[in-house]
Design a protein around this motif. Structure first.
Motif, PDB file in Angstrom:
ATOM      1  N   ILE A  57       1.463  -2.058  -3.655  1.00 62.99           N
ATOM      2  CA  ILE A  57       0.251  -2.432  -2.932  1.00 62.99           C
ATOM      3  C   ILE A  57       0.571  -3.866  -2.455  1.00 62.99           C
ATOM      4  CG2 ILE A  57      -2.168  -2.724  -2.811  1.00 62.99           C
ATOM      5  CD1 ILE A  57      -2.215  -0.003  -3.739  1.00 62.99           C
ATOM      6  N   VAL A 118      -8.430  -1.686  -6.164  1.00 60.62           N
ATOM      7  CA  VAL A 118      -7.476  -0.837  -5.367  1.00 60.62           C
ATOM      8  C   VAL A 118      -8.812  -0.299  -4.101  1.00 60.62           C
ATOM      9  CG1 VAL A 118      -6.035   1.205  -4.932  1.00 60.62           C
ATOM     10  CG2 VAL A 118      -5.763  -0.571  -7.086  1.00 60.62           C
ATOM     11  N   CYS A 239      -3.351   2.899  -0.322  1.00 57.93           N
ATOM     12  CA  CYS A 239      -4.367   2.607  -1.122  1.00 57.93           C
ATOM     13  C   CYS A 239      -5.767   3.317  -1.737  1.00 57.93           C
ATOM     14  CB  CYS A 239      -4.623   0.998  -0.945  1.00 57.93           C
ATOM     15  SG  CYS A 239      -3.654  -0.219  -0.189  1.00 57.93           S
TER      16      CYS A 239
END
Length: 532
Positions: A57, A118, A239
């Motif tokens: 990510i 996250v 995500c």
């Protein structure tokens, strides 16, 4: 139980490896032995891949902003110097995230930070393609950066604390998810941006932004330029998927070493028993083993520390607020515990500052510079985005080579970092000197190969250099200093880009060479030592 306690106490008294260790280090050694006995079980592989997704990510977005910058600039009509604000906004969020999450992970624990970072990135990432003005995009970009900023210090800390000692090279292997993330992002951009972007006008030049021409004139509209927005929506969805995997599919257990230095011995034992059950193994560690260490006669060097001390069990967990604050401040002293550690900390900060300085400029501006150089030699937009995929695929073997260097005699972590950082800087200077299709692909591929190799070893080694009570904070502060300077570097690079196409390349290469010198000065004894 009394017999069990006596047996454990006798074994501790007769263990020569315990003699020079503090109470916390003695308990951490027992945890290390337990995890080493498990080997690389199913639980460890789950942790490795979920931490790797955090790395993925991080580079998904770092790459994305460089890839969407040109179509975004064409539609919204901001100037080339203002382009630096996008990268600085992201870097500002990363800076705040690295500091806040790096410190919090040693206070609230690994479990909450692991999931919250996250989740924040997913929420704001899904909104990032919606605004129709540059200021709104900058605000959302900063919040995405805040969520992502804690990923690397948190994920390396977590992975190190669950891996067996003989699998620590996998810390460097975590970085393989970064070039994979870049390749995924580049592939998605290749699919979205050339197909859903504004074309050229009748004069052969890119269509202007609608806010810079009279009504009714041909211009780059939002409806005809959705490619970069589709890309950002897709990254937000990725995500959210990673959050689902971390929070729903796999329930992460708190780090036993975090629980130990917070005084929660019983919880640490329960976690180790859970891991053993998950791996279909027997757990050999018991609460009596920790109780034997808590005995004043068996605490070794820890008797000289502040009471209650790190790893002090119930006495620490039930101590007064004032005593807990003393223990808390004693952790931060570990960053500057002696002259060699102080030197290590300062040099690590310098390394991160100029590493981030260099690769933030490279990641932000190399796609734009390559696009302009390719235009000058009549290479199409679609071919350029194809080239991005080829270039960033080179990062995967770069990480593999960096991981292999971990165990090579006379090279190891230090010389792998020195060689890769120096060659990364060299490739940036060479790219500034040439402009052919082959050289552009080759030198950009070379730069990303050595950048990936360098960061793989650097990110894997940093948590090894510090003990668990300060590990997250140490990694977070190093990342914070790097992120802080990566706010400034894109602004300078954007100004240089408006004056000279190659200006940002010289700026990035010079910074990376400073990292090379800093690593050269780091004492070798801090490379590859046993971690507690």
């Amino acid at each position: 139980m009394e017999e069990s306690y006596s047996a454990h106490r006798l074994r501790v008294l007769n263990d020569p490896e315990m003699e020079t260790l503090t109470l916390y280090e003695q308990k951490a050694l027992l945890v290390n032995r337990e995890l080493d006995a498990h080997g690389m079980g199913k639980y460890q592989w789950y942790i490795f891949f979920l931490c790797g997704f955090g790395y993925l990510i991080d580079l998904l977005y770092a790459q994305a902003f460089g890839l969407v910058a040109t179509p975004m600039m064409q539609e919204l009509g901001f100037s080339t110097p203002a382009l630096g604000n996008l990268f600085s906004s992201f870097s500002a969020g990363l800076t705040a995230g690295a500091f806040v999450w790096g410190v919090l992970v040693d206070i609230i624990g690994r479990q909450y930070a692991f999931n919250l970072t996250v989740l924040i990135a997913a929420i704001f990432g899904l909104c990032l393609g919606a605004p129709s003005n540059y200021d709104g995009i900058l605000v959302l970009t900063a919040f995405v950066g805040f969520g992502i900023g804690g990923n690397i210090p948190i994920d390396t800390t977590i992975c190190l604390e669950f891996l067996p000692q003989n699998r620590r090279f996998l810390l460097a292997m975590l970085s393989i998810f970064q070039p994979i993330g870049v390749v995924i992002c580049s592939g998605l951009a290749y699919g979205f941006i050339p197909q859903y972007s504004c074309g050229d006008g009748a004069d052969g030049k890119p269509l202007p932004a609608c806010n810079s021409v009279a009504s009714g004139q041909p211009c780059c509209t939002k409806a005809s330029n959705m490619g970069w927005r589709y890309l950002l929506y897709t990254l937000g969805g990725i995500c959210l998927t990673v959050f689902f995997l971390r929070f729903v599919v796999f329930r992460f257990q708190e780090s036993p070493k975090f629980l130990i230095y917070r005084g929660h011995d019983e919880k640490a034992v329960r976690v180790l028993q859970h891991i053993a059950k998950f791996n279909n193994r027997e757990c050999t560690i018991t609460l009596e083993a920790f109780a034997a260490l808590n005995d004043e006669d068996t605490s070794g060097a820890s008797r000289e520390t502040v009471k209650p001390m790190l790893g002090g069990g119930d006495a620490q967990a039930k101590s007064s607020f004032g005593d807990k604050m003393k223990v808390e401040f004693s952790r931060y002293k570990l960053l500057f515990a002696e002259s060699s550690v102080t030197r290590l900390t300062i040099l690590v900060w310098i390394t991160y500052i100029f590493d981030y300085w260099g690769f933030s400029i490279a990641g932000s501006f190399l796609p734009n510079i390559l696009l302009q150089k390719n235009r000058a030699i009549s290479i199409s937009l679609k071919e350029t985005y194809r080239d991005y995929i080829i270039i960033y695929s080179c990062g995967i073997p770069g990480v593999l080579v960096g991981s292999l260097m971990y165990a090579v005699p006379f090279i190891g972590r230090k010389w792998a970092m020195i060689a890769s950082s120096a060659l990364m800087a060299t490739s940036l200077f060479l790219f500034a000197a040439v402009n052919t299709e082959a050289s552009n692909i080759g030198l950009n591929g070379m730069e990303y190969f050595f950048q990936s190799m360098f960061n793989a070893v650097l990110y894997g080694w940093t948590p090894e250099a510090y003990p668990a009570p300060i590990r997250g904070t140490a990694c977070g502060l190093a990342s914070f200093w790097g992120r802080l300077f990566s706010i400034v570097s894109p602004l300078i690079a954007a100004h240089l880009l408006s004056l000279s196409l190659n200006g940002p390349l010289y700026l990035a290469g010079s910074g990376v060479f400073v990292s090379t010198v800093a690593i050269l000065l780091i004492p070798t004894r801090h490379m590859g030592a046993k971690s507690y």
